[in-house]
Design a protein around this motif. Sequence first.
Motif, PDB file in Angstrom:
ATOM      1  N   THR A  31       0.849  -1.188   0.000  1.00  0.00           N
ATOM      2  CA  THR A  31       0.000   0.000   0.000  1.00  0.00           C
ATOM      3  C   THR A  31       0.885   1.238   0.000  1.00  0.00           C
ATOM      4  O   THR A  31       1.803   1.350   0.818  1.00  0.00           O
ATOM      5  CB  THR A  31      -0.910   0.018   1.251  1.00  0.00           C
ATOM      6  N   LEU A  32       0.603   2.158  -0.935  1.00  0.00           N
ATOM      7  CA  LEU A  32       1.299   3.440  -0.954  1.00  0.00           C
ATOM      8  C   LEU A  32       0.502   4.409  -0.099  1.00  0.00           C
ATOM      9  O   LEU A  32      -0.700   4.611  -0.325  1.00  0.00           O
ATOM     10  CB  LEU A  32       1.424   3.997  -2.374  1.00  0.00           C
ATOM     11  N   ARG A  33       1.170   4.963   0.905  1.00  0.00           N
ATOM     12  CA  ARG A  33       0.547   5.940   1.800  1.00  0.00           C
ATOM     13  C   ARG A  33       1.255   7.277   1.657  1.00  0.00           C
ATOM     14  O   ARG A  33       2.463   7.337   1.470  1.00  0.00           O
ATOM     15  CB  ARG A  33       0.654   5.469   3.249  1.00  0.00           C
ATOM     16  N   TRP A  34       0.479   8.332   1.767  1.00  0.00           N
ATOM     17  CA  TRP A  34       1.018   9.693   1.778  1.00  0.00           C
ATOM     18  C   TRP A  34       0.511  10.300   3.071  1.00  0.00           C
ATOM     19  O   TRP A  34      -0.651  10.650   3.191  1.00  0.00           O
ATOM     20  CB  TRP A  34       0.519  10.473   0.570  1.00  0.00           C
ATOM     21  N   GLY A  35       1.390  10.339   4.085  1.00  0.00           N
ATOM     22  CA  GLY A  35       0.948  10.759   5.406  1.00  0.00           C
ATOM     23  C   GLY A  35      -0.081   9.759   5.913  1.00  0.00           C
ATOM     24  O   GLY A  35       0.125   8.548   5.836  1.00  0.00           O
ATOM     25  N   PRO A  36      -1.233  10.242   6.373  1.00  0.00           N
ATOM     26  CA  PRO A  36      -2.249   9.316   6.894  1.00  0.00           C
ATOM     27  C   PRO A  36      -3.155   8.730   5.800  1.00  0.00           C
ATOM     28  O   PRO A  36      -4.044   7.945   6.089  1.00  0.00           O
ATOM     29  CB  PRO A  36      -3.070  10.205   7.834  1.00  0.00           C
ATOM     30  N   PHE A  37      -2.930   9.118   4.533  1.00  0.00           N
ATOM     31  CA  PHE A  37      -3.835   8.730   3.451  1.00  0.00           C
ATOM     32  C   PHE A  37      -3.299   7.552   2.647  1.00  0.00           C
ATOM     33  O   PHE A  37      -2.141   7.537   2.235  1.00  0.00           O
ATOM     34  CB  PHE A  37      -4.068   9.910   2.498  1.00  0.00           C
ATOM     35  N   ASP A  38      -4.159   6.571   2.400  1.00  0.00           N
ATOM     36  CA  ASP A  38      -3.839   5.490   1.476  1.00  0.00           C
ATOM     37  C   ASP A  38      -4.129   5.987   0.067  1.00  0.00           C
ATOM     38  O   ASP A  38      -5.233   6.469  -0.213  1.00  0.00           O
ATOM     39  CB  ASP A  38      -4.686   4.251   1.755  1.00  0.00           C
ATOM     40  N   ILE A  39      -3.141   5.869  -0.809  1.00  0.00           N
ATOM     41  CA  ILE A  39      -3.294   6.307  -2.201  1.00  0.00           C
ATOM     42  C   ILE A  39      -3.750   5.141  -3.061  1.00  0.00           C
ATOM     43  O   ILE A  39      -4.696   5.253  -3.829  1.00  0.00           O
ATOM     44  CB  ILE A  39      -1.978   6.897  -2.749  1.00  0.00           C
ATOM     45  N   TYR A  40      -3.038   4.016  -2.931  1.00  0.00           N
ATOM     46  CA  TYR A  40      -3.436   2.816  -3.661  1.00  0.00           C
ATOM     47  C   TYR A  40      -2.882   1.575  -2.980  1.00  0.00           C
ATOM     48  O   TYR A  40      -1.949   1.640  -2.195  1.00  0.00           O
ATOM     49  CB  TYR A  40      -3.011   2.844  -5.133  1.00  0.00           C
ATOM     50  N   PHE A  41      -3.513   0.464  -3.319  1.00  0.00           N
ATOM     51  CA  PHE A  41      -3.091  -0.857  -2.888  1.00  0.00           C
ATOM     52  C   PHE A  41      -2.683  -1.582  -4.162  1.00  0.00           C
ATOM     53  O   PHE A  41      -3.443  -1.618  -5.131  1.00  0.00           O
ATOM     54  CB  PHE A  41      -4.262  -1.573  -2.201  1.00  0.00           C
ATOM     55  N   SER A  42      -1.466  -2.121  -4.201  1.00  0.00           N
ATOM     56  CA  SER A  42      -0.964  -2.763  -5.416  1.00  0.00           C
ATOM     57  C   SER A  42      -0.699  -4.248  -5.167  1.00  0.00           C
ATOM     58  O   SER A  42      -0.383  -4.658  -4.051  1.00  0.00           O
ATOM     59  CB  SER A  42       0.308  -2.071  -5.895  1.00  0.00           C
TER      60      SER A  42
END
Length: 171
Positions: A31-42
């Motif tokens: 999972t790519l996270r930016w701070g507390p936000f999930d951007i995508y799950f790969s």
Amino acid sequence: MKMLLTLLLCLSSLAAQASEWAAWPTVGSATLRWGPFDIYFSVLRTPDGRYQAGNWPQALSINYQRNISTDELVKATQEQWQAMQITVPVAQQQRWLSQMSAIWPSVQPGSQLTFVGDHDGGRFYYRPQPGQPVKPIGERFDGAFRDAFLAIWLSPATQYPTLRQQLTGAS
């Protein structure tokens, strides 16, 4: 009648390809996270469930968790290629970015883009939302594109080494 039969065979072949990679075992996920936000799950899949660089086929699925416009997706791809110093002429990169702009949709939570790479290159597949069918989008890309695109996640030079480790099943 013969043309209609040929068209139906081609369409069923594309549908079979789309479902074939979805049944492959998972090599790894991240999972790519930016701070507390999930951007995508790969998720990375291969027919035998193991990753080996340059061993085809491979399917990389990106399941988006946020709204992202087509322009933002293309720009992020370009930024990754620049950061990794991909050794493809700028004119070629610009052609690829144009092709992606033409076929990639804006995504929303639940959307999935998958790139399936094979010996000759690869192609993109799109699923707007879970439960909806996966459909091929755009034309096939060549091997140079396949390598440059998948390098964003799978190259040792990736900007996301932890994601690479998780996707490839490396310890």
